[in-house]
Design an enzyme around this catalytic site. Structure first.
Site, short mmCIF file in Angstrom:
data_model
loop_
_atom_site.label_atom_id
_atom_site.label_comp_id
_atom_site.label_asym_id
_atom_site.label_seq_id
_atom_site.Cartn_x
_atom_site.Cartn_y
_atom_site.Cartn_z
N ALA A 117 0.98 -1.20 0.19
CA ALA A 117 -0.65 0.07 0.04
C ALA A 117 1.16 1.36 -0.06
CB ALA A 117 -0.97 -0.57 0.91
N GLY A 122 0.34 -4.91 1.21
CA GLY A 122 -0.95 -5.65 0.19
C GLY A 122 -0.92 -6.22 -0.86
N GLU A 149 -0.66 -9.32 -0.56
CA GLU A 149 -2.30 -9.79 -0.30
C GLU A 149 -2.85 -9.37 -1.49
OE1 GLU A 149 -1.45 -6.43 2.92
OE2 GLU A 149 -2.37 -7.89 4.55
N GLU A 174 4.90 -4.62 6.93
CA GLU A 174 4.29 -4.18 7.53
C GLU A 174 4.97 -3.67 8.65
OE1 GLU A 174 2.78 -6.56 5.92
OE2 GLU A 174 0.73 -5.88 4.89
N1 CO8 Z 1 4.57 2.95 -1.16
C1 CO8 Z 1 4.95 4.27 -1.31
N2 CO8 Z 1 6.04 4.50 -1.63
C2 CO8 Z 1 6.75 3.07 -2.35
C3 CO8 Z 1 6.76 1.97 -1.33
C4 CO8 Z 1 5.58 1.94 -0.60
N3 CO8 Z 1 4.83 0.54 -0.73
N4 CO8 Z 1 7.38 1.41 -2.34
C5 CO8 Z 1 8.16 1.84 -3.00
N5 CO8 Z 1 8.04 3.29 -3.19
C6 CO8 Z 1 8.64 3.84 -3.97
C7 CO8 Z 1 9.81 4.55 -3.17
O1 CO8 Z 1 9.51 5.64 -1.91
C8 CO8 Z 1 10.92 5.36 -4.29
O2 CO8 Z 1 10.31 6.63 -4.60
P1 CO8 Z 1 11.41 7.17 -4.89
O3 CO8 Z 1 12.10 7.28 -6.63
O4 CO8 Z 1 10.78 8.75 -5.19
O5 CO8 Z 1 12.59 7.96 -3.93
C9 CO8 Z 1 10.24 3.92 -5.29
O6 CO8 Z 1 9.10 3.57 -5.09
C10 CO8 Z 1 11.12 3.08 -5.50
O7 CO8 Z 1 11.55 2.61 -4.07
P2 CO8 Z 1 13.24 2.53 -3.68
O8 CO8 Z 1 13.75 3.27 -3.79
O9 CO8 Z 1 12.60 2.58 -2.10
O10 CO8 Z 1 13.71 0.82 -4.74
P3 CO8 Z 1 14.72 -0.20 -3.99
O11 CO8 Z 1 14.82 -1.27 -5.19
O12 CO8 Z 1 16.13 0.84 -3.06
O13 CO8 Z 1 13.93 -0.98 -2.38
C11 CO8 Z 1 11.61 -2.15 -2.13
C12 CO8 Z 1 12.31 -1.37 -2.95
C13 CO8 Z 1 12.77 -3.56 -1.11
C14 CO8 Z 1 10.12 -2.52 -1.84
C15 CO8 Z 1 11.53 -0.46 -1.12
O14 CO8 Z 1 10.79 0.45 -1.63
C16 CO8 Z 1 10.84 -1.54 0.34
O15 CO8 Z 1 10.57 -1.21 0.94
N6 CO8 Z 1 9.16 -0.90 -0.22
C17 CO8 Z 1 8.29 -0.19 1.01
C18 CO8 Z 1 7.92 -1.94 1.06
C19 CO8 Z 1 6.66 -1.76 2.09
O16 CO8 Z 1 7.17 -1.46 3.50
N7 CO8 Z 1 5.75 -1.96 1.84
C20 CO8 Z 1 4.42 -2.43 2.99
C21 CO8 Z 1 3.44 -1.32 2.65
S1 CO8 Z 1 2.77 -1.38 3.97
C22 CO8 Z 1 1.08 -2.71 3.19
O17 CO8 Z 1 1.15 -2.64 2.42
C23 CO8 Z 1 -0.30 -2.09 4.33
C24 CO8 Z 1 -1.27 -2.75 3.18
C25 CO8 Z 1 -2.51 -3.27 4.24
C26 CO8 Z 1 -3.71 -2.58 2.89
C27 CO8 Z 1 -4.94 -2.41 4.31
C28 CO8 Z 1 -4.99 -0.07 4.38
C29 CO8 Z 1 -5.66 0.22 5.40
#
Ligand code: CO8
Length: 258
Positions: free
Chosen positions: A65, A109, A112, A132
């Protein structure tokens, strides 16, 4: 229909939805999930579609998400707005089979969403995780419920509590994934499997989906009874007559999906 966050395509009897928010690694925002819901509804209503595939990019199916969207939420924002998840039921309630074709990250998400589909085909690059806990939250769209059902309590606890990602091979070994394929063949192989499904009788395909899902939502006896009723009902279909006649005549069946 023109979409902002997804691309859609019809490939014969298969509907393809490609998540298309590349700069955010397909992070799931309301707009994206609204569009996925609308595309699913369109394909569901289309008699020419027998199976649906949801895929992402080479780098990410979906990295979860959208964290930037959620970071300042209050409890009431999350509760009243029912953000993101309000449209997820459409993936679950779609009566035609939906296959997730996952390459790269399927996190939070994203994992999921993949699990909400009827099966997952994974590229050898796929990485599944529920990270998460690192954000100070917990899975909110089925991670703590569907993951144990798919891979068992031990591995689900490991993934949800340590945020460890698992690769495609481990995911297949654990029962999360139906097939692992080379990354460059992922979409083609998934579309080929979807085309096979779509070539069969649509009402039978829908009955099988309903029956298999019953296995998760009822007792064994209830499920067996439900399956038996559906099995009997199949004899009301023209496709049953055609399928069996074709076998006896030693020819390919030409299903009319009725
Ligand atoms: N949300 C927003 N932006 C994101 C997300 C995300 N989940 N994941 C990546 N991005 C963005 C980064 O901020 C980055 O943006 P920018 O270039 O502007 O800085 C761009 O995508 C590229 O990401 P990275 O530079 O971090 O790329 P890497 O290759 O270094 O890393 C990863 C890739 C490992 C995937 C890393 O981006 C990461 O850890 N992302 C977050 C993963 C995460 O924590 N996911 C869980 C999110 S919470 C969730 O999903 C809850 C769901 C519940 C649903 C119900 C809600 C009510």
């Amino acid at each position: 229909m023109e979409y902002t966050y997804i691309l859609t395509e019809k490939k014969d009897r298969v509907g393809l939805i490609t998540l298309n928010r590349p700069k955010q690694l397909n992070a799931l925002c309301d707009g994206l999930m609204d569009e996925v819901g609308a595309a699913l509804a369109d394909f569901e209503a289309d008699d020419g579609i027998g199976c649906i595939v949801i895929t992402g990019s080479e780098k990410a199916f979906a990295a979860g998400a959208d964290i930037t969207m959620m970071k300042d939420f209050s409890y009431m924002d999350a509760y009243k707005g029912d953000y993101i998840t309000r449209n997820w039921e459409k993936v679950k309630t779609c009566r035609k089979p939906v296959i997730a074709a996952v390459a790269g990250f399927a996190l939070g998400g994203g994992c999921e969403l993949a699990m909400m589909c009827d099966m997952i085909f994974a590229a050898d690059t796929a990485k599944f995780g529920q990270p998460e806990i690192k954000l100070g939250i917990l899975p909110g769209a089925g991670g703590t419920q569907r993951l144990p059902r798919a891979i068992g309590k031990a591995k689900a606890m490991d993934m949800c509590l340590t945020a460890r990602m698992i690769g495609a091979e481990e995911a297949e070994r654990s029962g999360l994934v139906a097939r692992v394929v080379p990354a460059d063949k992922l979409v083609d192989e998934t579309l080929a499997a979807a085309a096979t499904i779509a070539s069969f009788s649509l009402p039978v395909v829908m009955m099988i989906k309903e029956c298999v899902n019953r296995a998760y939502e009822s007792s064994l006896n209830e499920g067996l009874l439900f399956e038996r009723r559906e099995f009997h009902a199949a004899f009301a279909l023209a496709d049953q007559k055609e399928g069996m006649a074709a076998f006896v005549d030693k020819r390919a069946a030409a299903f009319k999906h009725e």
